[in-house]
Motif scaffolding. Structure first.
Motif, PDB file in Angstrom:
ATOM      1  N   LYS A 178       0.896  -1.060   0.006  1.00 45.63           N
ATOM      2  CA  LYS A 178      -0.135  -0.115  -0.121  1.00 45.63           C
ATOM      3  C   LYS A 178       0.844   1.342  -0.025  1.00 45.63           C
ATOM      4  N   ASP A 179       2.188   1.135   0.649  1.00 40.26           N
ATOM      5  CA  ASP A 179       2.886   2.376   0.916  1.00 40.26           C
ATOM      6  C   ASP A 179       4.182   2.164   0.072  1.00 40.26           C
ATOM      7  N   ARG A 180       5.205   2.965   0.639  1.00 41.30           N
ATOM      8  CA  ARG A 180       6.563   2.903   0.136  1.00 41.30           C
ATOM      9  C   ARG A 180       7.320   1.630   0.628  1.00 41.30           C
ATOM     10  N   ASP A 196       6.451  -2.607   3.279  1.00 36.63           N
ATOM     11  CA  ASP A 196       6.282  -1.277   3.350  1.00 36.63           C
ATOM     12  C   ASP A 196       6.446  -0.601   4.650  1.00 36.63           C
ATOM     13  N   ARG A 197       6.126   0.893   4.422  1.00 33.38           N
ATOM     14  CA  ARG A 197       6.442   1.911   5.667  1.00 33.38           C
ATOM     15  C   ARG A 197       5.493   1.634   6.541  1.00 33.38           C
ATOM     16  N   LEU A 198       4.328   0.844   6.270  1.00 29.99           N
ATOM     17  CA  LEU A 198       3.089   0.920   7.288  1.00 29.99           C
ATOM     18  C   LEU A 198       3.284  -0.555   8.026  1.00 29.99           C
ATOM     19  N   TRP A 210      11.353  11.580   0.770  1.00 29.63           N
ATOM     20  CA  TRP A 210      10.047  10.996   0.129  1.00 29.63           C
ATOM     21  C   TRP A 210      10.357   9.604  -0.632  1.00 29.63           C
ATOM     22  N   SER A 262       8.657   4.002  -4.233  1.00 35.14           N
ATOM     23  CA  SER A 262       7.948   4.526  -3.105  1.00 35.14           C
ATOM     24  C   SER A 262       6.496   4.648  -3.138  1.00 35.14           C
ATOM     25  N   SER A 263       5.870   4.003  -4.229  1.00 30.86           N
ATOM     26  CA  SER A 263       4.386   3.957  -4.129  1.00 30.86           C
ATOM     27  C   SER A 263       3.542   2.554  -3.905  1.00 30.86           C
ATOM     28  N   GLY A 264       4.970   1.650  -3.734  1.00 29.40           N
ATOM     29  CA  GLY A 264       4.361   0.314  -3.445  1.00 29.40           C
ATOM     30  C   GLY A 264       4.412  -0.730  -4.745  1.00 29.40           C
TER      31      GLY A 264
END
Length: 616
Positions: free
Chosen positions: A303-305, A324-326, A535, A602-604
């Motif tokens: 879902k995230d980076r 990812d980041r989450l 970012w 960075s958008s998954g």
């Protein structure tokens, strides 16, 4: 002697002007004095209001003597208070005119400034009527008071008096006083207005039953006990113990997920295949040129980076894992039909997943480390996430294997310490402090498992696990030359003879670590833009498991690409595509035996480069 209205003197004065004593005057324009042959005064300018004003310049006089030469100004605006019988001609050294004529300076001396008129002295002169008799009387009075003056000086005094009367008639001082009084602000009285009282509304206002905590019939609803709120700096930690493996993007226990677990169960045993090295650098470069990306090999997995990436070592199936980041972990099976059907996402962590590795002993186990202080092992044969290590006080940064069976691990912490975790021992953790610098990555030697390299704030050091102690640990070898923080440091995959580092000073460095007992010389330095910003995930140069002396790193160049370098610093190949690679792939991973490269942005999204014509 007297003068007419036009300013000209009568015959006697004209005679005196011809003899060189008195000057012949025009209206407001004095002519040169014959007694002063070298002086020529300029005509005076007048300002016309309602009556013409006459203004004359001050004449100059000669005075010769030691130390004073040239023209000296002399002002005769005010008469000197001379006693009776006194005359300026009697003063010693006074200049005189020609024989038989009057002295040049017959009038008494004046003060340096003209007297100023006050409203009290100017008002009576302005209010009195002026006629010819009064003018003649004033002239006779002036001639009587100043009988010893020349015609020019008497005319001048008369003009001064007339000008004073004229300005007094204008009443300028009174007008200024009135204007000042008009422009002066009056102090406010400071009276506050009283607000009118609001009249009570006789009609009853409608109110919401929800705000009254009542149902539509008006019966009060029982209150629910308030839940305790967390502090601003307190965040809920991950639950301890094993977690059930439930995909967050699909319904649990469905048919697709059941087939996915069956596939992982079949891959529970290692393949036992050996890694085949290319015969030469040219053949390796040719294999890189044969790899490409397509629409089917680009998919959004998390879902995230993306913070971490791993490629499954199976030769029969192509599967990629991303963290990812989450705190999510996404698994993508490229061999299963449509892209959406082959993606499964899980949430074993609550913060960024910074490290992902498949177990070298059992490829069906995927170990993930997160900033939330937990290290978990995903066992797809049992559909659970087991907890391997937990530290809620210190955030974790990375981990590495210290044994081939994955029973012993080395876990790095952001505070500069490491923990030796033995999954078989009753006391599984041994703590060691490596120093004040941060520990961003730790990586074990591929042959000598007791050695590991740690990359920190500005230092890269090699340690021996057998010599670790709780405090004051000295490195076995240091790799100097870094001026900023490091992102990673990794041993070469087969022999461990080289270490590649990625530093924020925009340099990729390769060190020779073939002899760990002495200094590690710097082999090469590659200038590379590593300024990814906040970012994008930081670049990490990783070795290709199929090639001992080649490594892969992301790039900020346009068009977007993934670059492959030789240990000597040469650029061997760039993976790029105008249509399907339009973003920066910061994190990259390679298959240990197949020509497969995976890059995460960075958008998954995950971009997979593989050999052309090969089945997904």
């Amino acid at each position: 002697m007297s003068s007419g209205p036009d300013g000209q003197e009568d015959g006697q004065d004209g005679q005196d002007g011809q003899d060189g004593v008195g000057p012949q005057l025009l209206e407001n324009t004095p002519k040169e004095n014959p007694s002063k042959p070298s002086f020529s005064p300029s005509p005076a300018w007048t300002a016309v209001l309602t009556k013409q004003a006459r203004i004359l310049l001050t004449p100059l006089s000669f005075k010769k003597g030691p130390g004073r030469q040239g023209f000296l100004p002399r002002r005769i605006l005010e008469p000197k208070q001379c006693g009776p019988g006194e005359n300026a001609a009697e003063e010693p050294g006074a200049p005189t005119g020609p024989a038989g004529s009057q002295p040049l300076s017959l009038c008494p001396r004046r003060s340096r400034e003209a007297p100023r008129l006050s409203p009290e002295t100017a008002a009576p002169a302005a209010d009195s009527p002026q006629d010819e008799d009064d003018s003649d009387g004033d002239e006779r009075e002036c001639q009587g008071s100043f009988s010893g003056l020349s015609a020019y000086e008497r005319k001048r005094l008369k003009n001064i008096k007339e000008n004073a009367k004229f300005f007094a008639s204008l009443e300028l001082l009174e007008a200024a006083a009135k204007l000042k009084k008009m422009t002066t602000r009056k102090p406010s009285c400071g009276v506050k207005r009283k607000k009118p009282k609001e009249e009570a509304d006789e009609t009853t206002r409608r109110r919401s039953m929800r705000l009254l905590k009542a149902d539509p019939s008006g019966v009060p609803v029982p209150q629910v006990p308030a839940q305790p709120e967390l502090a601003a700096d307190e965040s809920p930690g991950p639950p301890p113990g094993p977690l059930e493996m439930v995909p967050s993007n699909q319904t649990a226990k469905d048919e697709v997920f059941g087939e996915f677990l069956q596939t992982w169960t079949e891959m529970s045993q290692p393949s036992g295949s050996t890694i085949q090295q290319p015969s030469s650098l040219e053949s390796y470069r040719a294999s890189l040129s044969g790899m490409a990306v397509s629409e089917e090999t680009v998919c959004k997995v998390t879902k995230d980076r993306i913070f971490s990436l791993a490629v499954h070592p199976s030769e029969s199936r192509l599967l990629v894992a991303a963290g990812d980041r989450l705190g999510q972990v996404g698994l993508w099976d490229l061999d299963r039909g449509p892209k959406a059907a082959g993606v499964h996402t899980f949430a074993p962590h609550i913060r960024a997943v910074s490290c992902l590795y498949f177990s070298p002993a059992n490829p069906a186990h995927l170990l993930s480390l997160s900033y939330d202080g937990t290290l978990r092992c995903a066992d797809f044969s049992r559909a659970v996430f087991d907890e391997v290590y937990r530290n809620q006080e210190l955030a974790l940064s990375s981990f590495t294997f210290l044994s081939d069976d994955a029973s012993s691990l080395l876990v790095g912490h952001w505070n500069g310490g490491v923990a030796v975790v033995d999954r078989r021992a009753p006391a599984p953790v041994q703590w060691a402090d490596l120093g004040p610098g941060l520990v961003r990555t730790v990586h074990g030697h591929p042959l000598h498992r007791q050695y590991f390299v740690a990359a920190g704030a500005r230092n890269v050091s090699i340690f021996d696990v057998r010599c670790l102690k709780p405090q004051r640990n000295r490195p076995l070898l240091s790799l100097p030359g870094h001026t900023k923080s490091l992102a990673s440091a990794y041993f070469s995959p087969t022999t461990g003879c080289r270490v590649v580092t990625t530093c924020a000073d925009d340099n990729l460095r390769v060190f020779d670590t073939s002899c760990l007992g002495s200094k590690a010389p710097l082999v090469t330095t590659v200038r590379h833009n590593n300024n990814t910003g906040r970012w994008l995930s930081r670049f990490q140069a990783v070795w290709d498991p199929k090639q001992e002396d080649c490594f892969v790193v992301g790039s900020l160049s346009r068009p977007r690409r993934i670059e492959v370098f030789h240990a000597a610093g040469r650029l061997l190949h760039s993976f790029a595509h105008e249509d399907w690679l339009g973003s920066v792939c910061s994190i990259n991973a390679l298959h240990p035996s197949r020509p497969v490269l995976a890059g995460g942005n960075s958008s998954g999204k995950v971009h997979v480069f593989k050999a052309r014509g090969a089945e997904p």
